[in-house]
Design a protein around this motif. Structure first.
Motif, PDB file in Angstrom:
ATOM      1  N   PRO A   1       0.824  -1.217   0.000  1.00 47.28           N
ATOM      2  CA  PRO A   1       0.000   0.000   0.000  1.00 47.28           C
ATOM      3  C   PRO A   1       0.851   1.256   0.000  1.00 47.28           C
ATOM      4  CG  PRO A   1       0.045  -0.972   2.187  1.00 47.28           C
ATOM      5  CD  PRO A   1       0.745  -1.948   1.274  1.00 47.28           C
ATOM      6  N   ARG A   2       0.272   2.341  -0.443  1.00 46.49           N
ATOM      7  CA  ARG A   2       0.938   3.625  -0.319  1.00 46.49           C
ATOM      8  C   ARG A   2       1.050   3.989   1.153  1.00 46.49           C
ATOM      9  NH1 ARG A   2      -2.129   7.217  -5.033  1.00 46.49           N
ATOM     10  NH2 ARG A   2      -1.481   5.921  -6.805  1.00 46.49           N
ATOM     11  N   CYS A   3       2.009   4.857   1.465  1.00 50.67           N
ATOM     12  CA  CYS A   3       2.215   5.278   2.849  1.00 50.67           C
ATOM     13  C   CYS A   3       1.994   6.779   2.955  1.00 50.67           C
ATOM     14  CB  CYS A   3       3.615   4.907   3.323  1.00 50.67           C
ATOM     15  SG  CYS A   3       3.939   3.127   3.286  1.00 50.67           S
ATOM     16  N   LEU A   4       1.321   7.177   4.014  1.00 46.65           N
ATOM     17  CA  LEU A   4       0.933   8.570   4.196  1.00 46.65           C
ATOM     18  C   LEU A   4       1.508   9.113   5.501  1.00 46.65           C
ATOM     19  CD1 LEU A   4      -2.824   8.046   3.251  1.00 46.65           C
ATOM     20  CD2 LEU A   4      -0.961   8.739   1.724  1.00 46.65           C
ATOM     21  N   GLU A   5       1.227  10.375   5.775  1.00 49.08           N
ATOM     22  CA  GLU A   5       1.690  10.987   7.015  1.00 49.08           C
ATOM     23  C   GLU A   5       1.192  10.192   8.223  1.00 49.08           C
ATOM     24  OE1 GLU A   5       0.953  15.278   9.129  1.00 49.08           O
ATOM     25  OE2 GLU A   5       1.605  15.275   7.026  1.00 49.08           O
ATOM     26  N   GLY A   6       2.096   9.890   9.144  1.00 47.75           N
ATOM     27  CA  GLY A   6       1.750   9.102  10.322  1.00 47.75           C
ATOM     28  C   GLY A   6       2.083   7.633  10.190  1.00 47.75           C
ATOM     29  N   ASP A   7       2.277   7.163   8.963  1.00 48.79           N
ATOM     30  CA  ASP A   7       2.619   5.751   8.758  1.00 48.79           C
ATOM     31  C   ASP A   7       4.076   5.493   9.134  1.00 48.79           C
ATOM     32  OD1 ASP A   7       0.155   4.843   7.899  1.00 48.79           O
ATOM     33  OD2 ASP A   7       0.559   5.260   5.791  1.00 48.79           O
ATOM     34  N   ILE A   8       4.327   4.274   9.581  1.00 48.51           N
ATOM     35  CA  ILE A   8       5.679   3.850   9.939  1.00 48.51           C
ATOM     36  C   ILE A   8       6.125   2.772   8.962  1.00 48.51           C
ATOM     37  CG2 ILE A   8       7.111   2.752  11.703  1.00 48.51           C
ATOM     38  CD1 ILE A   8       5.287   4.021  13.797  1.00 48.51           C
ATOM     39  N   MET A   9       7.218   3.030   8.272  1.00 54.20           N
ATOM     40  CA  MET A   9       7.778   2.093   7.300  1.00 54.20           C
ATOM     41  C   MET A   9       9.036   1.462   7.889  1.00 54.20           C
ATOM     42  SD  MET A   9       7.470   4.630   3.985  1.00 54.20           S
ATOM     43  CE  MET A   9       7.965   3.410   2.764  1.00 54.20           C
ATOM     44  N   GLY A  10       9.220   0.181   7.655  1.00 54.20           N
ATOM     45  CA  GLY A  10      10.389  -0.513   8.175  1.00 54.20           C
ATOM     46  C   GLY A  10      11.077  -1.337   7.112  1.00 54.20           C
ATOM     47  N   CYS A  11      12.353  -1.584   7.304  1.00 54.29           N
ATOM     48  CA  CYS A  11      13.138  -2.380   6.365  1.00 54.29           C
ATOM     49  C   CYS A  11      14.163  -3.189   7.153  1.00 54.29           C
ATOM     50  CB  CYS A  11      13.843  -1.473   5.358  1.00 54.29           C
ATOM     51  SG  CYS A  11      14.923  -2.348   4.203  1.00 54.29           S
ATOM     52  N   GLY A  12      14.319  -4.463   6.779  1.00 53.74           N
ATOM     53  CA  GLY A  12      15.276  -5.305   7.472  1.00 53.74           C
ATOM     54  C   GLY A  12      15.800  -6.422   6.588  1.00 53.74           C
ATOM     55  N   ILE A  13      16.765  -7.141   7.130  1.00 55.70           N
ATOM     56  CA  ILE A  13      17.354  -8.290   6.439  1.00 55.70           C
ATOM     57  C   ILE A  13      17.210  -9.518   7.321  1.00 55.70           C
ATOM     58  CG2 ILE A  13      19.478  -9.310   5.534  1.00 55.70           C
ATOM     59  CD1 ILE A  13      20.496  -6.534   4.908  1.00 55.70           C
ATOM     60  N   MET A  14      16.741 -10.615   6.725  1.00 51.03           N
ATOM     61  CA  MET A  14      16.743 -11.901   7.408  1.00 51.03           C
ATOM     62  C   MET A  14      18.028 -12.624   7.020  1.00 51.03           C
ATOM     63  SD  MET A  14      14.185 -12.275   9.385  1.00 51.03           S
ATOM     64  CE  MET A  14      14.261 -14.039   9.628  1.00 51.03           C
ATOM     65  N   PHE A  15      19.023 -12.556   7.904  1.00 53.80           N
ATOM     66  CA  PHE A  15      20.285 -13.238   7.643  1.00 53.80           C
ATOM     67  C   PHE A  15      20.148 -14.728   7.977  1.00 53.80           C
ATOM     68  CE2 PHE A  15      21.697  -8.887   8.499  1.00 53.80           C
ATOM     69  CZ  PHE A  15      22.564  -8.669   7.439  1.00 53.80           C
ATOM     70  N   PRO A  16      20.849 -15.608   7.250  1.00 54.82           N
ATOM     71  CA  PRO A  16      20.867 -17.027   7.624  1.00 54.82           C
ATOM     72  C   PRO A  16      21.446 -17.171   9.029  1.00 54.82           C
ATOM     73  CG  PRO A  16      21.860 -16.687   5.455  1.00 54.82           C
ATOM     74  CD  PRO A  16      21.666 -15.331   6.045  1.00 54.82           C
ATOM     75  N   ARG A  17      21.041 -18.215   9.714  1.00 53.35           N
ATOM     76  CA  ARG A  17      21.486 -18.418  11.078  1.00 53.35           C
ATOM     77  C   ARG A  17      23.013 -18.512  11.172  1.00 53.35           C
ATOM     78  NH1 ARG A  17      18.518 -19.843  15.309  1.00 53.35           N
ATOM     79  NH2 ARG A  17      16.785 -20.409  13.952  1.00 53.35           N
ATOM     80  N   ASP A  18      23.637 -19.116  10.160  1.00 53.55           N
ATOM     81  CA  ASP A  18      25.083 -19.298  10.183  1.00 53.55           C
ATOM     82  C   ASP A  18      25.792 -18.235   9.339  1.00 53.55           C
ATOM     83  OD1 ASP A  18      24.150 -20.113   7.756  1.00 53.55           O
ATOM     84  OD2 ASP A  18      25.420 -21.899   7.613  1.00 53.55           O
ATOM     85  N   PHE A  19      25.157 -17.080   9.185  1.00 50.70           N
ATOM     86  CA  PHE A  19      25.702 -16.060   8.301  1.00 50.70           C
ATOM     87  C   PHE A  19      27.041 -15.541   8.803  1.00 50.70           C
ATOM     88  CE2 PHE A  19      26.381 -11.678   7.039  1.00 50.70           C
ATOM     89  CZ  PHE A  19      26.190 -11.736   5.672  1.00 50.70           C
TER      90      PHE A  19
END
Length: 412
Positions: free
Chosen positions: A303-321
């Protein structure tokens, strides 16, 4: 077996993010009584027989040590107080009147330190004056130094017992017509010959800032905003890693177009390109909800994001990374994520300077990048990890855009 483990780890991440968001919704909520708030303006809304009080959503901290209030109107009596209080302070009392609170009062220039009887402290304040309050962490064990300013000059300070739960910015009013402008992201600084430095500008968190102003945790676009080359870029000093593998931003002002992008990019990413547009980057764009991955052509994503919205970004690293490892993450099952198809980004149509080589080095390791909106996972994409890692990178491109960034939301 590895697929199943990664899938369950991803589900745990989603649950963890949701729980944190629910806790914050309760914990970080401003409180006010007999006041009206219109943007950053606070107005008294009582009958002059009763106190009105505002308490901010978050306490002062080592990251955000100072705030200011500018008196717009003194009203009938100018009984305006600026100070610090516990989170659940009684809102029918002026800041400084009750224990564990302290405040500078504009009408008499007195300091109230947990008592209804004040002590002479500084000059009275009138219409147009700017009152500031901040904390210094240089006090003795168990003590906190609170200082107050008027129009950029320190009035004085007082040592009070440090509160384990923190002290929250507060404003009190007590007569008709009183009105102030609140700045919870103000910076405190004096000229060099006064021997002071600006407190905690947060610029040290960012390796690169182009047409972006930093005020505490707030990033503000200060570019021209006229064309696609007027990108404002902020790139963090450190890449995501297995310890800090997720970050967030809150859109505090969408500006004219909400051309805000949150993502990850290589360290030498071009300063005039939105995250996601060039090789070695991936980003979720707020204005159209599309995912851009090393190209000016976006994929429908969320969805589009508007004022007040919280956007997040992350990486799922392998357990043995490890940075020298060679294992890759297999694809996961993920409910509710549609298969993307390419669409055209009109903003990028005439940019002829885009890197011709948009492919990723096949020898680079693959990681799973995911994005969230308001605590819910929007989707994910498997991408090649650039040499040196992926750095949190934020882009803005229209006048008035502001975002508040938390580079370590899951660390505490």
């Amino acid at each position: 077996m590895d697929d199943i483990n990664l899938h369950y780890r991803f589900l745990n991440w989603r649950r963890r993010i949701r729980e944190i968001r629910e806790v914050r919704a309760v914990r970080y909520r401003e409180r006010l009584k007999r006041m009206l708030r219109d943007g950053d303006v606070l107005r008294y809304h009582g009958n002059s027989d009763e106190v009105g009080c505002f308490v901010a959503a978050r306490p002062l901290s080592k990251r955000n040590r100072y705030f200011e209030v500018t008196i717009i109107e003194t009203g009938v009596r100018g009984m305006i107080a600026v100070g610090l209080v516990p989170q659940f302070y009684k809102l029918d009392h002026q800041p400084g009147w009750l224990p564990n609170s302290v405040a500078f009062h504009a009408d008499d220039g007195k300091l109230y330190n947990g008592n209804t009887v004040g002590q002479q402290f500084g000059p009275k304040c009138c219409r147009g004056d700017r009152i500031g309050c901040g904390i210094s962490l240089d006090g003795e064990d168990g003590q906190l130094t609170v200082f107050f300013t008027k129009n950029g000059h320190e009035v004085g300070n007082v040592d009070i017992p440090a509160s384990p739960d923190g002290l929250y910015p507060a404003v009190g009013m007590h007569s008709l017509g009183e009105e102030v402008l609140l700045d919870l992201n103000a910076e405190w600084g004096m000229e060099e010959d006064d021997g002071q430095m600006i407190v905690d500008s947060h610029e040290e968190d960012w390796a690169r800032l182009h047409d972006v102003k930093v005020t505490g945790t707030l990033l503000e676009y200060v570019g021209k905003g006229k064309s696609i080359v007027d990108v404002g870029l902020a790139q963090a000093r450190r890449p995501l890693n297995t310890r800090f593998h997720y970050y967030e931003l809150e859109i505090t002002d969408a500006g004219e177009k909400c051309y805000i992008a949150l993502g990850l990019a290589r360290r030498d990413y071009p300063k005039n390109r939105h995250p996601g547009w060039s090789r070695g980057s991936i980003a979720y764009h707020a204005d159209d909800g599309k995912l851009f991955h090393g190209s000016g052509v976006g994929d429908p994503f969320g969805p589009r994001c508007l004022e007040g919205d919280i956007m997040g970004c992350g990486i799922m690293f392998p357990r043995d990374f490890s940075i020298d490892g060679g294992d890759e993450i297999d694809d996961w099952d993920f409910d509710g994520v549609a298969k993307p198809f390419e669409v055209h980004n009109d903003l990028y149509a005439n940019n002829e300077d885009e890197d011709e080589d948009e492919g990723e080095d096949s020898e680079e390791r693959k990681v799973m990048v995911f994005f969230t909106r308001n605590g819910k996972v929007v989707g994910r994409r498997e991408v090649a990890l650039p040499v040196g890692g992926f750095y949190p990178t934020i882009g803005m491109m229209s006048t008035g855009e502001k975002v508040r960034v938390d580079l370590h939301p899951l660390s505490g």
